[in-house]
Design a protein around this motif. Structure first.
Motif, PDB file in Angstrom:
ATOM      1  N   ARG A   1      50.487  29.877  45.840  1.00  0.00           N
ATOM      2  CA  ARG A   1      50.809  28.507  45.424  1.00  0.00           C
ATOM      3  C   ARG A   1      50.612  27.509  46.554  1.00  0.00           C
ATOM      4  O   ARG A   1      50.005  26.449  46.366  1.00  0.00           O
ATOM      5  CB  ARG A   1      52.255  28.477  44.909  1.00  0.00           C
ATOM      6  N   ALA A   2      51.094  27.844  47.747  1.00  0.00           N
ATOM      7  CA  ALA A   2      51.025  26.899  48.861  1.00  0.00           C
ATOM      8  C   ALA A   2      49.594  26.676  49.338  1.00  0.00           C
ATOM      9  O   ALA A   2      49.263  25.584  49.817  1.00  0.00           O
ATOM     10  CB  ALA A   2      51.889  27.399  50.016  1.00  0.00           C
ATOM     11  N   SER A   3      48.746  27.692  49.213  1.00  0.00           N
ATOM     12  CA  SER A   3      47.359  27.559  49.666  1.00  0.00           C
ATOM     13  C   SER A   3      46.441  26.994  48.595  1.00  0.00           C
ATOM     14  O   SER A   3      45.243  26.811  48.850  1.00  0.00           O
ATOM     15  CB  SER A   3      46.837  28.924  50.122  1.00  0.00           C
ATOM     16  N   GLY A   4      46.981  26.734  47.394  1.00  0.00           N
ATOM     17  CA  GLY A   4      46.156  26.195  46.317  1.00  0.00           C
ATOM     18  C   GLY A   4      45.169  27.190  45.758  1.00  0.00           C
ATOM     19  O   GLY A   4      44.124  26.801  45.211  1.00  0.00           O
ATOM     20  N   SER A   5      45.476  28.490  45.869  1.00  0.00           N
ATOM     21  CA  SER A   5      44.545  29.532  45.431  1.00  0.00           C
ATOM     22  C   SER A   5      44.842  30.045  44.031  1.00  0.00           C
ATOM     23  O   SER A   5      44.239  31.039  43.610  1.00  0.00           O
ATOM     24  CB  SER A   5      44.577  30.705  46.427  1.00  0.00           C
ATOM     25  N   GLY A   6      45.759  29.395  43.311  1.00  0.00           N
ATOM     26  CA  GLY A   6      46.119  29.878  41.984  1.00  0.00           C
ATOM     27  C   GLY A   6      44.962  29.875  41.005  1.00  0.00           C
ATOM     28  O   GLY A   6      44.955  30.650  40.043  1.00  0.00           O
ATOM     29  N   ALA A   7      43.982  28.991  41.239  1.00  0.00           N
ATOM     30  CA  ALA A   7      42.807  28.932  40.370  1.00  0.00           C
ATOM     31  C   ALA A   7      41.637  29.709  40.956  1.00  0.00           C
ATOM     32  O   ALA A   7      40.482  29.495  40.560  1.00  0.00           O
ATOM     33  CB  ALA A   7      42.410  27.484  40.124  1.00  0.00           C
ATOM     34  N   GLY A   8      41.916  30.595  41.897  1.00  0.00           N
ATOM     35  CA  GLY A   8      40.838  31.329  42.560  1.00  0.00           C
ATOM     36  C   GLY A   8      40.031  32.215  41.634  1.00  0.00           C
ATOM     37  O   GLY A   8      38.853  32.484  41.898  1.00  0.00           O
ATOM     38  N   CYS A   9      40.640  32.679  40.551  1.00  0.00           N
ATOM     39  CA  CYS A   9      39.928  33.503  39.573  1.00  0.00           C
ATOM     40  C   CYS A   9      39.556  32.717  38.322  1.00  0.00           C
ATOM     41  O   CYS A   9      39.232  33.313  37.281  1.00  0.00           O
ATOM     42  CB  CYS A   9      40.775  34.715  39.189  1.00  0.00           C
ATOM     43  N   GLY A  10      39.659  31.393  38.404  1.00  0.00           N
ATOM     44  CA  GLY A  10      39.371  30.571  37.242  1.00  0.00           C
ATOM     45  C   GLY A  10      40.479  30.676  36.202  1.00  0.00           C
ATOM     46  O   GLY A  10      41.623  31.009  36.516  1.00  0.00           O
ATOM     47  N   ASP A  11      40.128  30.386  34.953  1.00  0.00           N
ATOM     48  CA  ASP A  11      41.106  30.461  33.872  1.00  0.00           C
ATOM     49  C   ASP A  11      40.947  31.749  33.078  1.00  0.00           C
ATOM     50  O   ASP A  11      41.189  31.779  31.866  1.00  0.00           O
ATOM     51  CB  ASP A  11      40.986  29.239  32.953  1.00  0.00           C
ATOM     52  N   ARG A  12      40.529  32.810  33.759  1.00  0.00           N
ATOM     53  CA  ARG A  12      40.373  34.129  33.123  1.00  0.00           C
ATOM     54  C   ARG A  12      41.529  35.033  33.526  1.00  0.00           C
ATOM     55  O   ARG A  12      41.990  35.009  34.662  1.00  0.00           O
ATOM     56  CB  ARG A  12      39.058  34.783  33.551  1.00  0.00           C
ATOM     57  N   TRP A  13      41.995  35.823  32.563  1.00  0.00           N
ATOM     58  CA  TRP A  13      43.038  36.813  32.833  1.00  0.00           C
ATOM     59  C   TRP A  13      42.938  37.897  31.774  1.00  0.00           C
ATOM     60  O   TRP A  13      42.766  37.587  30.596  1.00  0.00           O
ATOM     61  CB  TRP A  13      44.432  36.167  32.790  1.00  0.00           C
ATOM     62  N   PRO A  14      43.006  39.177  32.111  1.00  0.00           N
ATOM     63  CA  PRO A  14      43.297  39.744  33.437  1.00  0.00           C
ATOM     64  C   PRO A  14      42.088  39.850  34.358  1.00  0.00           C
ATOM     65  O   PRO A  14      42.234  40.227  35.516  1.00  0.00           O
ATOM     66  CB  PRO A  14      43.853  41.121  33.097  1.00  0.00           C
ATOM     67  N   SER A  15      40.888  39.555  33.850  1.00  0.00           N
ATOM     68  CA  SER A  15      39.717  39.617  34.720  1.00  0.00           C
ATOM     69  C   SER A  15      39.750  38.457  35.712  1.00  0.00           C
ATOM     70  O   SER A  15      40.454  37.459  35.515  1.00  0.00           O
ATOM     71  CB  SER A  15      38.443  39.558  33.882  1.00  0.00           C
ATOM     72  N   CYS A  16      38.986  38.593  36.772  1.00  0.00           N
ATOM     73  CA  CYS A  16      38.920  37.552  37.804  1.00  0.00           C
ATOM     74  C   CYS A  16      37.546  36.916  37.743  1.00  0.00           C
ATOM     75  O   CYS A  16      36.556  37.508  38.200  1.00  0.00           O
ATOM     76  CB  CYS A  16      39.179  38.156  39.185  1.00  0.00           C
TER      77      CYS A  16
END
Length: 376
Positions: free
Chosen positions: A43-58
């Motif tokens: 959250r602090a590094s802004g990496s929450g969107a690192g895998c895009g809006d896909r789940w469970p795949s990245c």
């Protein structure tokens, strides 16, 4: 009829706990702490969107090829969470095979698996709804609150599982009786506090636990505000907190220290009972730990504000907050166990269905935190 000097026994119906089960439980607890702290870093590094809006795949891939740094940070968080879910499922499967349905270990293992599953689902919702990175919507604040509440309930389940694995020895336990013709109770019976009515203790403990949960939620909002709207100076930060033109998330920061003061008042109200002379060590020690962690956390909070919430201090603040919550749950469980109620969630949520153990059971609880021993 038993002789005056005969002893009563408490017979444990569950089979002895293997030592490897306790090892797996501790591994799961430490892994949970690591995942929580890593999630705060995501959250602090802004990496929450690192895998895009896909789940469970990245990003549409099971294992990303040539990932960027933010993708790698988010993927490590997801992968470690998956490993923890598998471990939680294994612990519940083993507990289901070995222990009775009413055994606290089996119940706690089931709660751990349940909240681990809901933790994954809430995390998936944050990703799929794009409530990550620089999103400042009300929906993100609500889902973050749900995420924090579930995380604390997961930690409570792990705490009860660890405590259940270390709270009773295997086999038959001999309880010293009151001697015939003597008004002096046995040493074990003497260590047990008198049973208090549930209507007196339940509101106090419920209020403290609920306030502590809300303290965590308000802390999550404050941390999100510091991430999205970092102040340039302490004076600017304090001015933003009380400015009508500030973003609503910034104005929410003042809620966190106010709730912390309410938690302190609730702790003081209970502390007069938990730390009074004559209480057994099984209750006094975790209670002292709770008060020590609260004071440490209060000092870390002021330092966090003064230093403008650096990332390393945010992680330390979160780590101590998790320790405080676990110590509080442990103390609450120890208190009600000494009152004759062996499983905490039942007495908190369904007190009408709770039945205290007999006096011999309360004496057994006063034996302390003896570890279960594996069969030879």
């Amino acid at each position: 009829m038993a002789s005056p000097r005969s002893c009563s026994y408490i017979r444990l119906v569950s089979r002895p706990l293997p030592s490897f089960y306790r090892i797996l439980v501790w591994i799961g607890l430490f892994l949970t702490f690591g995942i929580i702290l890593w999630g705060a870093y995501v959250r602090a590094s802004g990496s929450g969107a690192g895998c895009g809006d896909r789940w469970p795949s990245c990003g549409g891939e099971l294992i990303p090829n040539h990932p960027k740094l933010e993708t790698l940070i988010e993927f490590v968080h997801r992968a470690s969470s998956g490993v923890l879910w598998i471990l939680s499922a294994l612990l519940y499967f083993l507990a289901r095979r070995r222990f009775e349905r009413s055994d606290p270990i089996r119940r706690a293992a089931g709660a751990t698996l349940f909240f681990m599953t809901t933790e994954a689902l809430v995390g998936a919702a944050l990703v799929l709804l794009r409530l990550v990175a620089h999103n400042v919507s009300v929906a993100r604040a609500i889902w973050m609150a749900l995420h924090l509440l579930n995380t604390f309930l997961l930690l409570a389940a792990w705490t009860l599982l660890v405590r259940s694995c270390h709270s009773a020895p295997a086999g038959d336990v001999q309880v010293a009786p009151r001697q015939a013709g003597s008004e002096e109770p046995s040493p074990l019976t003497k260590a047990v506090p008198p049973q208090a009515p549930l209507r007196f203790w339940l509101p106090l403990w419920r209020a403290l636990l609920l306030l502590s949960l809300f303290l965590g939620v308000s802390g999550a909002w404050a941390a999100l505000s510091d991430t999205l709207y970092p102040p340039a100076s302490l004076a600017e930060a304090l001015g933003q907190d009380f400015s009508a033109s500030s973003h609503w998330l910034i104005r929410l920061r003042i809620v966190h220290p106010l709730v912390a003061l309410l938690v302190g008042l609730a702790l003081y109200a209970l502390g007069t009972q938990l730390l009074r002379p004559g209480q057994p060590a099984a209750l006094r020690r975790p209670a002292l730990l709770v008060f020590g962690l609260y004071l440490l956390q209060f000092g870390l909070g002021f330092t966090n504000v003064a230093l403008l919430a650096p990332l390393w201090l945010q992680l330390v603040h979160l780590f101590v907050a998790d320790l405080f919550w676990m110590a509080l749950v442990w103390t609450c469980a120890a208190f009600f166990a000494l009152q004759g109620f062996p499983y905490l969630p039942t007495v908190l949520l369904r007190p009408a269905r709770s039945r205290p153990l007999p006096a011999s059971g309360r004496a057994f609880a006063a034996l302390g935190e003896s570890a279960r021993r594996a069969p030879p």
